[in-house]
Design an enzyme around this catalytic site. Structure first.
Site, short mmCIF file in Angstrom:
data_model
loop_
_atom_site.label_atom_id
_atom_site.label_comp_id
_atom_site.label_asym_id
_atom_site.label_seq_id
_atom_site.Cartn_x
_atom_site.Cartn_y
_atom_site.Cartn_z
N TYR A 144 -1.03 22.45 0.27
CA TYR A 144 -1.66 23.57 0.45
C TYR A 144 -0.74 24.55 0.30
CZ TYR A 144 -5.74 21.34 2.21
OH TYR A 144 -6.36 20.08 2.10
N LYS A 172 0.68 8.07 0.61
CA LYS A 172 0.29 7.27 -1.26
C LYS A 172 1.22 6.98 -1.85
CE LYS A 172 -3.01 6.43 -3.81
NZ LYS A 172 -4.51 5.31 -4.19
N ASP A 217 -5.96 6.19 1.03
CA ASP A 217 -7.33 5.60 0.49
C ASP A 217 -8.12 4.28 1.62
OD1 ASP A 217 -5.35 4.13 -0.71
OD2 ASP A 217 -6.88 3.21 -2.54
#
Ligand code: NAD
Length: 385
Positions: free
Chosen positions: A147, A200, A232
């Site tokens: 962000y 991840k 995930d």
């Protein structure tokens, strides 16, 4: 200060707009009762933020509000926004005040506890046997990652290069990762001593650094069990078996998504508290997760329990920090932590007794007002104290 000796703890209340005003009034009532019952010395100040601040000063975050916030021990905010201000330029909108105060206070860690109260297991869209007993704390990094990373933006390009290009950058420094991860371990240590780190790392370089840092910091916390999850898998496990989680620590965007997913475990926006913390010794910013709910504002229908549970977080995480300025003399104080737990038990108790605001009531159940719910929590607290 916090225990009644010395300087009182300074709490800045920023009710904001819509139901923010109504729920903060009840949260204050509960904090005052807790102070009385547990011998805490609290001093309340009130300030302007959001649409209310814009009306009074032309700015969604007046300078004096930020100055007051930085001079306080903790800030308890309601909510901002409403249709009246939707047409304003972005920099003047109430939500800009929210972003500005988070930035101005330097908070980098967002804590979102999700606890499913036994009386409300039916409120979730998941089956009661899946959500019963859930008590998870999501810790999200707030100031780094995708962000905020540079370069960021849209860049013109020739058609041969595929046309216009948009870029966001995911970047983290070791220091940024270390401070949030360390907080994750400390929070786990104060709970069930289990930390789930979400990344991840099979694909992202930032995640590989993240995992490395988690494993390094873990050596300082041998009593905390660490598990690594790919994001995930974490998203799936959160709805498949949410009870397996105690504290989940993760980076900004993963945390944004997972905290909203976890919120649905409780099924009710009116029950979710949050806290944003900065460096040790700096004031924390506390706010319920919900917004200003213009559809029910001013009608006494709002559920104040999210704000009341947020006030409990304030007692636990800002007034109880051993590093919390000179007033505590560097020693951990037990009064605020005891009071926080008592407030949470009082909430659990009134729910078990059937107290329901409109958002919680099932068909045929009697409904009480915002103020009545606040009074019920105070009475439950008094019964215990
Ligand atoms: P919202 O959270 O205000 O409301 C969503 C729905 O949940 C509404 O139907 C509302 O009545 C209900 N609800 C929310 N809190 C409740 C409570 N405590 N008790 C009972 N019912 C409750 O979200 P929204 O409608 O998307 O946004 C309304 C305004 O709030 C907008 O201006 C938005 O920008 C702002 N907002 C502010 C914050 C914040 O201040 N942190 C967060 C989200 C939205």
């Amino acid at each position: 200060m916090n225990t009644g000796t010395g300087k009182p703890a300074r709490i800045l209340l920023l009710p904001g707009d819509g139901i923010g005003v109504e729920v903060i009034r009840e949260a204050r009532k509960v904090l005052e009762a807790a102070a009385r019952l547990f011998g805490l010395s609290l001093e309340f100040h009130e300030g302007l933020i959001g649409g209310a601040a814009y009306e009074a000063t032309g700015k969604p975050l007046p300078d004096e509000t930020l100055e007051e916030a930085l001079a306080s021990d903790a800030v308890l905010m309601g909510a901002v926004g409403g249709p009246k201000w939707d047409g304003l330029p972005p920099a003047l909108r109430p939500e800009a005040g929210l972003l500005a105060i988070r930035k101005g206070m330097g908070v980098f860690a967002n804590l979102r506890p999700v606890k499913v109260f036994p009386a409300l297991v039916h409120a979730s869209s998941l089956r009661p046997e899946v959500v019963a007993g859930v008590d998870v704390l999501i810790l999200r990094e707030l100031t780094g990652g995708l962000y905020f990373g540079e370069p960021k933006g849209r860049f013109p390009a020739g058609a041969a290069a595929g046309g216009e290009r948009a870029v966001d950058t995911l970047a983290y420094t070791r220091r940024e990762i270390e401070r949030i991860v360390r907080l994750g371990f400390e929070l786990a240590r104060s709970r069930r001593r289990q930390l789930a780190s979400v990344d991840k790392a099979n694909i992202l370089a930032t995640s590989q650094l993240w995992r490395e840092v988690v494993n390094e910091v873990a050596r300082e916390f041998p009593d905390v069990e660490v598990r690594h999850f790919y994001v995930d898998n974490a998203a799936m496990q959160l709805i498949r078996n949410p009870r397996q989680f105690d504290v989940i620590v993760t980076e900004n965007m993963f945390g944004d998504i997972l905290s909203d997913e976890a919120a649905e475990l409780s099924g009710s926006l009116g029950m979710l508290p949050s806290a944003s913390l900065g460096e040790p010794g700096r004031p924390g910013l506390y706010e319920p997760v919900h917004g200003s709910a213009p559809d029910i504002a001013g009608q006494g229908k709002a559920n104040p329990l999210a704000a009341i549970l947020t006030a409990a977080l304030l007692l636990r995480y800002s007034l109880n920090r051993p590093d919390h300025g000179a007033a505590t003399g560097g020693e951990a104080v037990s009064g605020p932590a005891t009071a926080a737990a008592a407030v949470e038990r009082a909430v659990e108790r009134v729910l078990a007794e059937g107290a329901r605001t409109a958002d919680l009531a099932r068909a045929g159940e009697p409904v009480i007002s915002t103020a009545e719910m606040g009074d019920r929590v105070v009475a439950a607290l008094e019964a215990e104290g």
